[in-house]
Enzyme design. Sequence first.
Site, PDB file in Angstrom:
ATOM      1  N   TYR A  77       0.849  -1.188   0.000  1.00 11.16           N
ATOM      2  CA  TYR A  77       0.000   0.000   0.000  1.00 11.16           C
ATOM      3  C   TYR A  77       0.892   1.249   0.000  1.00 11.16           C
ATOM      4  O   TYR A  77       2.106   1.164  -0.080  1.00 11.16           O
ATOM      5  CB  TYR A  77      -0.933  -0.015   1.217  1.00 11.16           C
ATOM      6  CG  TYR A  77      -2.178  -0.870   1.047  1.00 11.16           C
ATOM      7  CD1 TYR A  77      -2.233  -1.900   0.121  1.00 11.16           C
ATOM      8  CD2 TYR A  77      -3.290  -0.663   1.836  1.00 11.16           C
ATOM      9  CE1 TYR A  77      -3.375  -2.689  -0.022  1.00 11.16           C
ATOM     10  CE2 TYR A  77      -4.440  -1.438   1.709  1.00 11.16           C
ATOM     11  CZ  TYR A  77      -4.472  -2.452   0.779  1.00 11.16           C
ATOM     12  OH  TYR A  77      -5.590  -3.221   0.631  1.00 11.16           O
ATOM     13  N   ARG A  89       2.607  -1.838  11.055  1.00 11.50           N
ATOM     14  CA  ARG A  89       2.470  -3.098  10.322  1.00 11.50           C
ATOM     15  C   ARG A  89       3.304  -3.047   9.057  1.00 11.50           C
ATOM     16  O   ARG A  89       3.169  -2.131   8.243  1.00 11.50           O
ATOM     17  CB  ARG A  89       1.006  -3.382   9.966  1.00 11.50           C
ATOM     18  CG  ARG A  89       0.871  -4.779   9.359  1.00 11.50           C
ATOM     19  CD  ARG A  89      -0.540  -5.286   9.297  1.00 11.50           C
ATOM     20  NE  ARG A  89      -0.503  -6.735   9.144  1.00 11.50           N
ATOM     21  CZ  ARG A  89      -1.505  -7.472   8.694  1.00 11.50           C
ATOM     22  NH1 ARG A  89      -2.633  -6.906   8.353  1.00 11.50           N
ATOM     23  NH2 ARG A  89      -1.378  -8.771   8.592  1.00 11.50           N
ATOM     24  N   ARG A  98      -8.811 -14.778  10.147  1.00 12.56           N
ATOM     25  CA  ARG A  98      -9.963 -15.588   9.728  1.00 12.56           C
ATOM     26  C   ARG A  98     -10.369 -16.608  10.791  1.00 12.56           C
ATOM     27  O   ARG A  98     -11.547 -16.956  10.889  1.00 12.56           O
ATOM     28  CB  ARG A  98      -9.641 -16.261   8.390  1.00 12.56           C
ATOM     29  CG  ARG A  98      -9.582 -15.252   7.236  1.00 12.56           C
ATOM     30  CD  ARG A  98      -8.873 -15.796   6.032  1.00 12.56           C
ATOM     31  NE  ARG A  98      -7.501 -16.149   6.344  1.00 12.56           N
ATOM     32  CZ  ARG A  98      -6.686 -16.784   5.502  1.00 12.56           C
ATOM     33  NH1 ARG A  98      -7.110 -17.117   4.305  1.00 12.56           N
ATOM     34  NH2 ARG A  98      -5.447 -17.057   5.848  1.00 12.56           N
ATOM     35  N   CYS A 152     -11.211 -22.489  11.149  1.00 12.18           N
ATOM     36  CA  CYS A 152     -11.287 -21.811   9.852  1.00 12.18           C
ATOM     37  C   CYS A 152     -10.729 -22.771   8.816  1.00 12.18           C
ATOM     38  O   CYS A 152      -9.672 -23.381   9.024  1.00 12.18           O
ATOM     39  CB  CYS A 152     -10.450 -20.541   9.893  1.00 12.18           C
ATOM     40  SG  CYS A 152     -10.051 -19.843   8.281  1.00 12.18           S
ATOM     41  N   CYS A 171     -15.114 -14.529   3.167  1.00 11.14           N
ATOM     42  CA  CYS A 171     -14.534 -13.356   3.834  1.00 11.14           C
ATOM     43  C   CYS A 171     -14.018 -12.406   2.759  1.00 11.14           C
ATOM     44  O   CYS A 171     -14.763 -11.603   2.218  1.00 11.14           O
ATOM     45  CB  CYS A 171     -13.466 -13.772   4.837  1.00 11.14           C
ATOM     46  SG  CYS A 171     -12.255 -14.976   4.239  1.00 11.14           S
ATOM     47  N   CYS A 179     -18.609 -15.663   6.497  1.00 13.48           N
ATOM     48  CA  CYS A 179     -17.717 -16.794   6.755  1.00 13.48           C
ATOM     49  C   CYS A 179     -18.386 -18.072   6.281  1.00 13.48           C
ATOM     50  O   CYS A 179     -19.592 -18.264   6.447  1.00 13.48           O
ATOM     51  CB  CYS A 179     -17.407 -16.890   8.246  1.00 13.48           C
ATOM     52  SG  CYS A 179     -16.356 -18.288   8.714  1.00 13.48           S
ATOM     53  N   GLU A 229     -27.588 -41.374   7.994  1.00 18.55           N
ATOM     54  CA  GLU A 229     -26.530 -41.356   6.981  1.00 18.55           C
ATOM     55  C   GLU A 229     -26.340 -42.771   6.437  1.00 18.55           C
ATOM     56  O   GLU A 229     -26.141 -43.721   7.207  1.00 18.55           O
ATOM     57  CB  GLU A 229     -25.221 -40.850   7.598  1.00 18.55           C
ATOM     58  CG  GLU A 229     -23.966 -41.042   6.767  1.00 18.55           C
ATOM     59  CD  GLU A 229     -24.051 -40.418   5.385  1.00 18.55           C
ATOM     60  OE1 GLU A 229     -23.681 -41.101   4.412  1.00 18.55           O
ATOM     61  OE2 GLU A 229     -24.507 -39.253   5.278  1.00 18.55           O
TER      62      GLU A 229
END
Length: 646
Positions: A176, A224, A321, A344, A351, A364, A414
């Site tokens: 960025y 960061r 996540r 996750c 997401c 999600c 099942e």
Amino acid sequence: MDSKYAKLLEPMKIGNMNLRNRFIMSPMGTFTPMQDGTESEEGIMYYEERARGGFAMIIIGAQFINEKTAQGGPTIAFDNNRAIPKTTVLCERVHRWGAKICAQLSPGTGRNGMPDIGERVPISSSENPSFYDPNVICRALTVDEIKDIIKDFAQAASFAQKAGFDAIEIHGHAGYLIDQFLSPIWNKRTDEYGGSAENRARFAVEIVQAVRNTVGSDMPILFRIALDHRFPGGRTLEDSMPLLEILEKAGVDAFDVDAGAYETMDYIFPTAYVGDACMAYVCKEARKHVNVPLINAGNHSPETALELVNSGDCDFVMFGRQAIADPEFPKKLMENRREDVRPCIVCNEECIGRIFGRLTQLSCSVNIQVCMEKYFPITKTDSPKDIVVIGAGPSGLEAARVAAIKGHHVTVYEKSDDIGGILKIIATAPFKKRIRDLIEWYDVQLKKLGVKIKLNTEIKADDTVLDYADKIFVATGSLPFIPNIPGIDGKNVIGVIDAHEKGVSGEKIAVCGGGLSGCDTALELAMKGKKVTVIEMLSECAQDAMPINKISLMRMLAENAVTLLTNSKVTAIEPNGVVIEKKDGTRKTIKADTVITAFGQKSDTNLPDAIRAKYNIKTTVIGDAEKVAKVGEAIRTGFYAAMAVE
């Protein structure tokens, strides 16, 4: 504390800020802020739920300091004091649960500006090509504009302090705008903001100083930064160390470190293919160069987080996540309930996939309540129903789980000898471990909830159990699509699902069908040392793969020497291989010991149609039985079906 994860649960400080443990929620865009620049109730509840779940600190997704330079998605208007009252509500709702909250501030995406948002010409450190459209050349910021951005940072920092944030993180990450100044590949300036490491860091340093002068000495400043861009010409780990030292001297209280840039986007949004703890490696070298705490993210599990902190190379571990998938997982580890942590599956589908693909708010695949916490609470019913679920694939398992939490009496039937359906059968590759974990999690949850699971039991439309059920959820899944190709029933031919379940013999393998399923299977076999060729009729393979995941998949297919034959139609299968026809009409035989068919799936509609015909009012068809889709959509249909039973 009597917990395997006690080290992660220790309190620690960043600057003068006390944190209750070493779990930090990663900053991630949500697309929940309103057009007026205030956070929505959906967004506030999303963050609050993660604070309640035990995180020490919530870092909210990158907030742009003004609209002019943003060129990204909707964020809180940190340049407008009218947004302070609602942002104060956000901070206090997080504080109510004992967590800290950090505002991540960004001057914008620069050359990474999203093409679907805004009509402005992108800005950058220099006249760089736009990432999304290299034909567009970004405009280099003037020195006066740089000074204006620094003033804007001071204003945003004042906003953050008034609203009640505990810390500020400066976004110098992912290629960025700030990173474009830090990196020689993007910074070609010849003034005081280009050239040496000190000059390239000047923009970032002046931002840090402006924020410090605004907030004083007590409010921590985090920075960061991706320490390794992982593409030719990008900044290396070695290149980044002088920048860390310069920034620490400028007053940074902690570094949030990882790897990647938009050129290596599958590290910005790490995929399942790159593995767990995929960016932990940057910490060891960084530890040698700075004395302030280090924070790391990148496909961490509780186990990799513990290993990293125990190594001494890192102080805090960030979960993004995973925090979306299970907001309570720190609390569950505190309570020694590791088996209850919902994994996750690192699919990126619901997401970042929703944000990039649909420009809509975060969700999600495995946690349908995300950003809908207000509207989707699972509450106990006053009138329990008897519910029959036919099929124990992901949609059936989710429907059973949610219905049982609501207090209904649930029985799952099942016909095979295990739960998980096709999803579990195909999850044999190392990069599908999280899917296996998810099925195991469902098994644990359903047992704890008292759901009855009857395996090896096939239900027909005339079974009496359906007469007595108040609600019927039909989750019978899908069947392989088998085209009419000569030789497709040969002894050397095996379907892709059977290939996972029974194994594949021979060394030369041809996979007919280059969708995601075929490509994943090809990669798995190639990783075992087999020579694999994928045959695809369309112009490219894995067109159904989420684009960021596809970056990893294509790279790994190449690294494992998988041959991809596109624009190639399978016309026949013979004992020695596959006959293909190219677009120009030429034909050739691809030699193979075993041929795998991966032409896709179709809904298994026979039983659903029969049950609907007999019990229409009380029947809901879910998952692939209704529409073949990816796992997240299957789980979503199961969730909705159960939530609709009052």
